[in-house]
Design an enzyme around this catalytic site. Structure first.
Site, PDB file in Angstrom:
ATOM      1  N   GLY A   8       0.807  -1.233   0.000  1.00 45.60           N
ATOM      2  CA  GLY A   8       0.000   0.000   0.000  1.00 45.60           C
ATOM      3  C   GLY A   8       0.829   1.267   0.000  1.00 45.60           C
ATOM      4  O   GLY A   8       0.570   2.193   0.770  1.00 45.60           O
ATOM      5  N   SER A  10       1.078   3.610  -2.314  1.00 50.46           N
ATOM      6  CA  SER A  10       0.703   4.646  -3.294  1.00 50.46           C
ATOM      7  C   SER A  10       0.300   5.961  -2.654  1.00 50.46           C
ATOM      8  O   SER A  10       0.347   7.001  -3.301  1.00 50.46           O
ATOM      9  CB  SER A  10      -0.443   4.146  -4.187  1.00 50.46           C
ATOM     10  N   ARG A  11      -0.121   5.919  -1.399  1.00 48.92           N
ATOM     11  CA  ARG A  11      -0.549   7.167  -0.753  1.00 48.92           C
ATOM     12  C   ARG A  11      -0.519   6.983   0.759  1.00 48.92           C
ATOM     13  O   ARG A  11      -0.195   5.901   1.259  1.00 48.92           O
ATOM     14  CB  ARG A  11      -1.954   7.557  -1.222  1.00 48.92           C
ATOM     15  N   ASN A  83       1.073  -2.875   5.473  1.00 51.86           N
ATOM     16  CA  ASN A  83       0.412  -1.587   5.724  1.00 51.86           C
ATOM     17  C   ASN A  83      -0.929  -1.459   5.020  1.00 51.86           C
ATOM     18  O   ASN A  83      -1.834  -0.802   5.529  1.00 51.86           O
ATOM     19  CB  ASN A  83       1.374  -0.474   5.258  1.00 51.86           C
ATOM     20  N   TYR A 151     -13.460  -3.704  11.235  1.00 49.84           N
ATOM     21  CA  TYR A 151     -12.101  -3.175  10.999  1.00 49.84           C
ATOM     22  C   TYR A 151     -11.237  -3.436  12.246  1.00 49.84           C
ATOM     23  O   TYR A 151     -10.100  -3.920  12.128  1.00 49.84           O
ATOM     24  CB  TYR A 151     -12.216  -1.678  10.712  1.00 49.84           C
ATOM     25  N   ALA A 152     -11.791  -3.160  13.434  1.00 49.95           N
ATOM     26  CA  ALA A 152     -11.040  -3.378  14.682  1.00 49.95           C
ATOM     27  C   ALA A 152     -10.680  -4.853  14.845  1.00 49.95           C
ATOM     28  O   ALA A 152      -9.584  -5.192  15.308  1.00 49.95           O
ATOM     29  CB  ALA A 152     -11.850  -2.895  15.882  1.00 49.95           C
ATOM     30  N   ALA A 153     -11.602  -5.742  14.439  1.00 50.71           N
ATOM     31  CA  ALA A 153     -11.329  -7.186  14.549  1.00 50.71           C
ATOM     32  C   ALA A 153     -10.128  -7.561  13.686  1.00 50.71           C
ATOM     33  O   ALA A 153      -9.278  -8.360  14.091  1.00 50.71           O
ATOM     34  CB  ALA A 153     -12.562  -7.986  14.131  1.00 50.71           C
ATOM     35  N   LYS A 155      -7.651  -5.663  12.878  1.00 56.15           N
ATOM     36  CA  LYS A 155      -6.426  -5.093  13.452  1.00 56.15           C
ATOM     37  C   LYS A 155      -6.016  -5.842  14.723  1.00 56.15           C
ATOM     38  O   LYS A 155      -4.831  -6.099  14.958  1.00 56.15           O
ATOM     39  CB  LYS A 155      -6.617  -3.599  13.728  1.00 56.15           C
ATOM     40  N   THR A 234       3.413  -4.294  20.521  1.00 58.19           N
ATOM     41  CA  THR A 234       2.618  -3.336  19.751  1.00 58.19           C
ATOM     42  C   THR A 234       2.964  -1.949  20.283  1.00 58.19           C
ATOM     43  O   THR A 234       2.801  -1.671  21.469  1.00 58.19           O
ATOM     44  CB  THR A 234       1.103  -3.584  19.919  1.00 58.19           C
TER      45      THR A 234
HETATM   46  N1  LIG Z   1      -5.638   6.856   8.529  1.00 59.63           N
HETATM   47  C1  LIG Z   1      -5.884   6.551   9.792  1.00 59.63           C
HETATM   48  O1  LIG Z   1      -6.539   7.297  10.525  1.00 59.63           O
HETATM   49  C2  LIG Z   1      -5.319   5.274  10.365  1.00 59.63           C
HETATM   50  C3  LIG Z   1      -5.404   5.074  11.742  1.00 59.63           C
HETATM   51  C4  LIG Z   1      -4.915   3.897  12.291  1.00 59.63           C
HETATM   52  C5  LIG Z   1      -4.348   2.934  11.472  1.00 59.63           C
HETATM   53  N2  LIG Z   1      -4.286   3.158  10.136  1.00 59.63           N
HETATM   54  C6  LIG Z   1      -3.686   2.104   9.325  1.00 59.63           C
HETATM   55  O2  LIG Z   1      -2.574   2.639   8.641  1.00 59.63           O
HETATM   56  C7  LIG Z   1      -2.413   1.956   7.392  1.00 59.63           C
HETATM   57  C8  LIG Z   1      -2.339   2.965   6.266  1.00 59.63           C
HETATM   58  O3  LIG Z   1      -3.521   3.721   6.265  1.00 59.63           O
HETATM   59  P1  LIG Z   1      -3.685   5.029   5.374  1.00 59.63           P
HETATM   60  O4  LIG Z   1      -4.478   5.975   6.187  1.00 59.63           O
HETATM   61  O5  LIG Z   1      -2.381   5.429   4.811  1.00 59.63           O
HETATM   62  O6  LIG Z   1      -4.649   4.445   4.224  1.00 59.63           O
HETATM   63  P2  LIG Z   1      -4.904   4.971   2.744  1.00 59.63           P
HETATM   64  O7  LIG Z   1      -4.484   6.397   2.598  1.00 59.63           O
HETATM   65  O8  LIG Z   1      -6.310   4.598   2.400  1.00 59.63           O
HETATM   66  O9  LIG Z   1      -3.882   4.057   1.892  1.00 59.63           O
HETATM   67  C9  LIG Z   1      -4.066   2.656   1.845  1.00 59.63           C
HETATM   68  C10 LIG Z   1      -3.062   2.042   0.891  1.00 59.63           C
HETATM   69  O10 LIG Z   1      -3.324   0.638   0.802  1.00 59.63           O
HETATM   70  C11 LIG Z   1      -3.567   0.303  -0.581  1.00 59.63           C
HETATM   71  N3  LIG Z   1      -4.540  -0.779  -0.662  1.00 59.63           N
HETATM   72  C12 LIG Z   1      -5.804  -0.808  -0.172  1.00 59.63           C
HETATM   73  N4  LIG Z   1      -6.386  -1.963  -0.498  1.00 59.63           N
HETATM   74  C13 LIG Z   1      -5.471  -2.685  -1.203  1.00 59.63           C
HETATM   75  C14 LIG Z   1      -5.495  -3.961  -1.832  1.00 59.63           C
HETATM   76  N5  LIG Z   1      -6.588  -4.732  -1.828  1.00 59.63           N
HETATM   77  N6  LIG Z   1      -4.367  -4.393  -2.436  1.00 59.63           N
HETATM   78  C15 LIG Z   1      -3.262  -3.627  -2.498  1.00 59.63           C
HETATM   79  N7  LIG Z   1      -3.180  -2.409  -1.919  1.00 59.63           N
HETATM   80  C16 LIG Z   1      -4.283  -1.954  -1.292  1.00 59.63           C
HETATM   81  C17 LIG Z   1      -4.098   1.609  -1.198  1.00 59.63           C
HETATM   82  O11 LIG Z   1      -3.929   1.678  -2.609  1.00 59.63           O
HETATM   83  P3  LIG Z   1      -5.096   1.201  -3.636  1.00 59.63           P
HETATM   84  O12 LIG Z   1      -6.387   1.714  -3.119  1.00 59.63           O
HETATM   85  O13 LIG Z   1      -4.688   1.769  -4.967  1.00 59.63           O
HETATM   86  O14 LIG Z   1      -5.038  -0.278  -3.662  1.00 59.63           O
HETATM   87  C18 LIG Z   1      -3.170   2.604  -0.517  1.00 59.63           C
HETATM   88  O15 LIG Z   1      -1.903   2.578  -1.122  1.00 59.63           O
HETATM   89  C19 LIG Z   1      -3.593   0.989   7.289  1.00 59.63           C
HETATM   90  O16 LIG Z   1      -3.200  -0.281   7.743  1.00 59.63           O
HETATM   91  C20 LIG Z   1      -4.611   1.568   8.245  1.00 59.63           C
HETATM   92  O17 LIG Z   1      -5.513   0.602   8.732  1.00 59.63           O
HETATM   93  C21 LIG Z   1      -4.746   4.292   9.553  1.00 59.63           C
END
Ligand SMILES: NC(=O)c1ccc[n+]([C@@H]2O[C@H](COP(=O)([O-])OP(=O)(O)OC[C@H]3O[C@@H](n4cnc5c(N)ncnc54)[C@H](OP(=O)(O)O)[C@@H]3O)[C@@H](O)[C@H]2O)c1
Length: 241
Positions: A8, A10-11, A83, A151-153, A155, A234
């Site tokens: 993941g 890309s962003r 990720n 989602y929590a499950a 994680k 963790t």
């Molecule tokens: N943002 C928050 O508030 C937050 C809080 C706690 C934990 N997290 C965790 O932090 C991590 C990153 O989150 P983020 O906020 O950076 O998310 P995000 O901006 O939505 O980015 C998610 C990344 O995962 C990729 N992805 C999603 N589904 C995929 C699939 N089926 N196959 C391959 N790639 C996939 C997306 O690209 P594509 O869509 O192009 O596939 C993107 O690159 C995650 O594990 C999230 O649960 C985030």
């Protein structure tokens, strides 16, 4: 040169991680379903050290092939950071089967399969490289959040996976940890209502949402020699939420 796989990239957090690990001198391999202009630009700047592909983490064959191609291209795998994840928000009573299935498949099964494929090849890495796995969890795995039970499950499942895998791989010199961010300013949290955002900030000791850099710093540390005696943990990066 250490080689890090990041799903993941890309962003959001994944992209920030790719940038940091390239800057510290790692070769980096990352994938996502669709890629992004930012990642393409980064690949142009780092033609020899950044390997990218568009693929879905729910496809185990594609994951296996991507991990193998990373090993062939860079000659080893040192760190694996799971990720990629999605979040469907909604109360359980109205959540659809396909939404539940997608979160379990992408967040939990996809991460486990990616780590399995990487670990098979990490077993060949040198102990002095301090190989490691990091899974990205979330604050909600422990504190809970209305509308995020599935989602929590996923994680909480990843945290359980990490602590057991740490025991399994410790004798082989591979460390396994989880990082649990609080809510971050990324696409994933865009759906938060203003009310929810204010509530989260109010109950966070440091009085703000997290940034990708806050979390990248913890993962940078865990995937370094400085964390050589840390495994099965963790690390919460949530500003005291
Ligand atoms: N943002 C928050 O508030 C937050 C809080 C706690 C934990 N997290 C965790 O932090 C991590 C990153 O989150 P983020 O906020 O950076 O998310 P995000 O901006 O939505 O980015 C998610 C990344 O995962 C990729 N992805 C999603 N589904 C995929 C699939 N089926 N196959 C391959 N790639 C996939 C997306 O690209 P594509 O869509 O192009 O596939 C993107 O690159 C995650 O594990 C999230 O649960 C985030």
């Amino acid at each position: 040169m250490p080689t890090s796989i990041i799903s993941g990239g890309s962003r959001g957090l994944g992209l920030a991680l790719v940038e940091r690990l390239l800057a510290r001198g790692d070769a980096v391999a990352t994938f996502s379903r669709s890629g992004s202009a930012a990642l393409t630009a980064l690949a142009e700047q780092h033609p020899t050290t950044l390997h990218t592909r568009c693929l879905d983490v729910s496809n185990a064959d594609e994951i296996r092939s991507f991990v193998a191609s990373t090993y062939e291209r860079f000659g080893g795998i040192t760190h694996c950071i799971a990720n990629a994840a999605i979040a469907h928000e909604g109360v359980l009573a109205t959540m659809r089967d396909d939404e539940i299935e997608a979160m379990l498949t992408i967040n939990l099964k996809g991460s486990i399969v990616l780590v399995r494929e990487a670990v098979r090849l990490m077993l060949f890495s040198k102990a002095e490289d301090a190989p490691s796995v990091v899974v990205v969890s979330s604050v909600v795995a422990r504190t809970g959040s209305q509308g995020l039970s599935v989602y929590a499950a996923t994680k909480a499942g990843l945290e359980g996976f990490a602590v057991s895998l740490a025991r399994e791989l410790g004798p082989r010199g591979i460390r396994v940890n989880a990082v649990a961010p609080g809510f971050l300013e990324t696409d994933l949290s865009q759906s938060l209502s203003e009310d929810n955002r204010r509530r989260i900030v109010r109950r966070t000791a440091l009085g703000r949402l997290g940034t990708c850099d806050d979390v990248v710093a913890a993962i940078d540390y865990l995937t370094s020699h400085r964390a050589a005696f840390i495994t099965g943990q963790t690390i919460a990066v949530n500003g005291g939420a």
